[in-house]
Design a protein around this motif. Sequence first.
Motif, PDB file in Angstrom:
ATOM      1  N   ASP A 101      32.552  49.309  48.642  1.00 48.28           N
ATOM      2  CA  ASP A 101      33.795  49.854  49.169  1.00 48.28           C
ATOM      3  C   ASP A 101      34.953  48.852  49.121  1.00 48.28           C
ATOM      4  N   LYS A 102      34.689  47.587  48.821  1.00 45.81           N
ATOM      5  CA  LYS A 102      35.762  46.593  48.712  1.00 45.81           C
ATOM      6  C   LYS A 102      35.535  45.694  47.493  1.00 45.81           C
ATOM      7  N   PRO A 103      35.412  46.281  46.308  1.00 46.08           N
ATOM      8  CA  PRO A 103      35.115  45.468  45.123  1.00 46.08           C
ATOM      9  C   PRO A 103      36.356  45.020  44.366  1.00 46.08           C
ATOM     10  N   GLU A 104      37.576  45.447  44.836  1.00 45.84           N
ATOM     11  CA  GLU A 104      38.765  45.321  44.002  1.00 45.84           C
ATOM     12  C   GLU A 104      39.060  43.891  43.555  1.00 45.84           C
ATOM     13  N   GLY A 105      38.792  42.897  44.359  1.00 44.88           N
ATOM     14  CA  GLY A 105      39.121  41.526  43.958  1.00 44.88           C
ATOM     15  C   GLY A 105      38.130  40.903  42.998  1.00 44.88           C
ATOM     16  N   HIS A 106      36.953  41.511  42.866  1.00 50.87           N
ATOM     17  CA  HIS A 106      35.865  40.930  42.054  1.00 50.87           C
ATOM     18  C   HIS A 106      34.941  42.056  41.598  1.00 50.87           C
ATOM     19  N   VAL A 107      35.454  42.913  40.766  1.00 50.26           N
ATOM     20  CA  VAL A 107      34.762  44.161  40.414  1.00 50.26           C
ATOM     21  C   VAL A 107      33.415  43.901  39.762  1.00 50.26           C
ATOM     22  N   MET A 108      33.406  43.120  38.692  1.00 51.56           N
ATOM     23  CA  MET A 108      32.163  42.911  37.954  1.00 51.56           C
ATOM     24  C   MET A 108      31.146  42.149  38.795  1.00 51.56           C
ATOM     25  N   ALA A 109      31.600  41.193  39.595  1.00 50.73           N
ATOM     26  CA  ALA A 109      30.679  40.449  40.462  1.00 50.73           C
ATOM     27  C   ALA A 109      30.037  41.384  41.481  1.00 50.73           C
ATOM     28  N   SER A 110      30.805  42.328  42.030  1.00 49.22           N
ATOM     29  CA  SER A 110      30.264  43.274  43.016  1.00 49.22           C
ATOM     30  C   SER A 110      29.203  44.173  42.382  1.00 49.22           C
ATOM     31  N   LEU A 111      29.489  44.674  41.181  1.00 43.59           N
ATOM     32  CA  LEU A 111      28.532  45.547  40.496  1.00 43.59           C
ATOM     33  C   LEU A 111      27.246  44.790  40.153  1.00 43.59           C
ATOM     34  N   LYS A 112      27.402  43.580  39.632  1.00 39.20           N
ATOM     35  CA  LYS A 112      26.219  42.806  39.218  1.00 39.20           C
ATOM     36  C   LYS A 112      25.397  42.360  40.420  1.00 39.20           C
ATOM     37  N   ALA A 113      26.083  42.048  41.537  1.00 44.00           N
ATOM     38  CA  ALA A 113      25.344  41.652  42.743  1.00 44.00           C
ATOM     39  C   ALA A 113      24.527  42.824  43.270  1.00 44.00           C
TER      40      ALA A 113
ATOM     41  N   ALA B  81      28.800  36.217  36.832  1.00 41.83           N
ATOM     42  CA  ALA B  81      30.008  37.004  36.627  1.00 41.83           C
ATOM     43  C   ALA B  81      31.144  36.064  36.247  1.00 41.83           C
ATOM     44  N   HIS B  82      32.020  36.563  35.411  1.00 40.83           N
ATOM     45  CA  HIS B  82      33.158  35.773  34.946  1.00 40.83           C
ATOM     46  C   HIS B  82      34.051  35.348  36.112  1.00 40.83           C
ATOM     47  N   LEU B  83      34.118  36.219  37.129  1.00 44.59           N
ATOM     48  CA  LEU B  83      34.945  35.952  38.299  1.00 44.59           C
ATOM     49  C   LEU B  83      34.091  36.151  39.547  1.00 44.59           C
ATOM     50  N   THR B  84      33.764  35.050  40.242  1.00 40.39           N
ATOM     51  CA  THR B  84      32.899  35.123  41.422  1.00 40.39           C
ATOM     52  C   THR B  84      33.697  35.549  42.652  1.00 40.39           C
ATOM     53  N   PHE B  85      32.976  35.869  43.729  1.00 40.00           N
ATOM     54  CA  PHE B  85      33.618  36.247  44.991  1.00 40.00           C
ATOM     55  C   PHE B  85      34.519  35.109  45.488  1.00 40.00           C
ATOM     56  N   LYS B  86      33.978  33.894  45.471  1.00 42.54           N
ATOM     57  CA  LYS B  86      34.719  32.746  45.989  1.00 42.54           C
ATOM     58  C   LYS B  86      35.962  32.458  45.143  1.00 42.54           C
ATOM     59  N   LYS B  87      35.799  32.541  43.829  1.00 40.94           N
ATOM     60  CA  LYS B  87      36.919  32.282  42.931  1.00 40.94           C
ATOM     61  C   LYS B  87      38.014  33.336  43.122  1.00 40.94           C
ATOM     62  N   SER B  88      37.610  34.567  43.357  1.00 37.18           N
ATOM     63  CA  SER B  88      38.577  35.635  43.587  1.00 37.18           C
ATOM     64  C   SER B  88      39.433  35.344  44.818  1.00 37.18           C
ATOM     65  N   ASN B  89      38.790  34.937  45.902  1.00 39.70           N
ATOM     66  CA  ASN B  89      39.531  34.632  47.128  1.00 39.70           C
ATOM     67  C   ASN B  89      40.468  33.446  46.936  1.00 39.70           C
ATOM     68  N   ARG B  90      39.998  32.449  46.185  1.00 41.26           N
ATOM     69  CA  ARG B  90      40.844  31.274  45.932  1.00 41.26           C
ATOM     70  C   ARG B  90      42.084  31.657  45.128  1.00 41.26           C
ATOM     71  N   LEU B  91      41.905  32.509  44.136  1.00 40.83           N
ATOM     72  CA  LEU B  91      43.036  32.925  43.305  1.00 40.83           C
ATOM     73  C   LEU B  91      44.090  33.651  44.151  1.00 40.83           C
ATOM     74  N   GLY B  92      43.628  34.570  45.016  1.00 45.94           N
ATOM     75  CA  GLY B  92      44.565  35.294  45.865  1.00 45.94           C
ATOM     76  C   GLY B  92      45.367  34.363  46.746  1.00 45.94           C
ATOM     77  N   LYS B  93      44.716  33.378  47.331  1.00 46.45           N
ATOM     78  CA  LYS B  93      45.397  32.446  48.234  1.00 46.45           C
ATOM     79  C   LYS B  93      46.365  31.531  47.498  1.00 46.45           C
ATOM     80  N   SER B  94      45.932  31.007  46.355  1.00 45.82           N
ATOM     81  CA  SER B  94      46.803  30.078  45.610  1.00 45.82           C
ATOM     82  C   SER B  94      48.011  30.799  45.025  1.00 45.82           C
ATOM     83  N   ASN B  95      47.820  32.031  44.568  1.00 48.11           N
ATOM     84  CA  ASN B  95      48.946  32.803  44.016  1.00 48.11           C
ATOM     85  C   ASN B  95      49.974  33.133  45.092  1.00 48.11           C
TER      86      ASN B  95
END
Length: 622
Positions: A77-89, A108-122
Amino acid sequence: MAGAVKKSERISWLIQEISGITERLEKYEVKYSAELAAVHPKFAKSAVNLVHYRALRKEDLRPIQKKLANMGLSRLDKPEGHVMASLKASKAILEALLNDRPIQEHKAHLTFKKSNRLGKSNAKSLLGSRSKGRRTRIMVTLPTEVAYNYTLAREMIANGMNCARINCAHDTEEEWALMIQNIRRASASLNNNCKITMDLGGPKVRTGMLEEGPRVVKYRPQKNLRGEVIKECKIWMGPEAHPKSKFPHLPVKLSALEKLKSGDRLYFLDSRNERRELTIAKKTDKGCVAHCFKTCYLETGMKLYKDPDFSSPPLSVGVLPRAESFLTLGKGDLLRLHKDAVPGGSGYKDEKENGVRHAHISCTLEEVFGQVKEGEQVCFDDGKIEGVIQKADQDEILIEITKARKKGSKLRADKGINFPGSHLDIKGLTIKDKKDLAFVVQHADAVNVSFVNRKRDVHDLMTELKKLNAPEGFGIILKIETQKGFDNLAKIMLEAMKTYPVGVMIARGDLAVECGWNNIGRIQREILLLCRAAHIPDIWATQVLENLAKKGVPSRAEMTDAAMAQRADCVMLNKGPHILQAIKMLDVVYKDMELYQDKYVQLWPPIDKATLPGAIRAIGPQ
């Protein structure tokens, strides 16, 4: 045994479904390979995730979500920041359950942690540093006063403003420069990286000028429910406004005030021919303070007398500012909207109530004429007044008013006009926008671009920025305020992601009128999700704590709205007399909400700590 087989079949079905979705998402990645290759390196992974998310939202996930929920697993229900990682997990967990083995690490090309870091740094790159104790930043529209009041600029930052917004539709370049100077100085003094953004007006369809109003001012004492005066209206009389007085100014020559003393009365007939008087309460060498105990209307040139029979030498009222004009429109009235930039005026009727002249006003954007059709809807002033087009040609649109207040609604100059059902082809940057952009690039950190409707609008902006040699790291904030802008948002974002940093502002005023009030809740949520998928910071704007900023008292509904807005990266406040109080309130609310919400993710602190901080009680009225 039968139950175990049935469970095994459910798990196998889920694995198969998720595998199929993953394959379809990868095909979309190939389909948009050209667009993905063109984005800025810092958006490389984010752009791929945005494409994955848009493809995912074409799927009906509800059957999968229900079965996952029945097994106690994440429902995607909350995969938007890391779609492929959520599906593969999810797939890895299901495979472990099916084969009765430890969960295999999924790549996954984009992990959960990396997704959160990108949002914060941007968000930090575009909107500046966050305040201690809260993730959501506060953007504030600067009032003109900030240009001349350094203390106000400093207090706004000290109380929680992270980002200052200047609207190019108001004030002048000289005042913008003074505002920026005070904000930069205050920011450095407080060691706070307060960013500055500037709004381009864009191709906003607005009402034109109206006939000039009379030079008249209304003075009204405060009354109780019985109509009894409980506080007199205080007026400053003198040649100039008093620099320290907040009382309204009534211009009178100093020589005319010389013989007055405390206790004297001035008698006059006001603009309605009502007999009124003023009482001199205090005399100084620069003027007088007068008290008014009955509502009165004073005009330029009006005579004031020391005796009640008007026989003494009079005092003359100097030049007063013109009252703001407006049209009063009621349901069933006809309004002419015309291309000619002549001042608008009220309609009138003859003695038999037959229309002799319809109310009329110009439209600031000529492109509208010739594009709208009979039967289409028109909305004025954020939907406060609505109408239907009766006739339309290249020079004029005749509108029948279908929605207004019972006693008539006021339509003023420079108010927004929306055509929700019309298909308008309007360019993004106006001549004024291009002129203002040259100033913005030199002095601000980012530009807010109004009425972004398609990829071409973004392309045109970036072409103009290139001509102006915009510095590296100059930010772009896309204001989404139309149905077309929302429909094209994913493509608009991919185009904007060719540069860095980028943000999206949800301009809920026009957006609600364009898309319908019944849809605005869903649409603003969808925009937040798209931004999260692209790791692009989002700004929640329009009428946040509006009553508090303007009147000093918040409504319950707007407090709930402000709390909901905490899921955005930034929330924008509009200017008002009580703006400092609004900033303080929002700062406290978001520091309190930080315990319970991280964007769309709910947090669960220990219940014994879930008490309101005492700081809320310290805000009080200003």
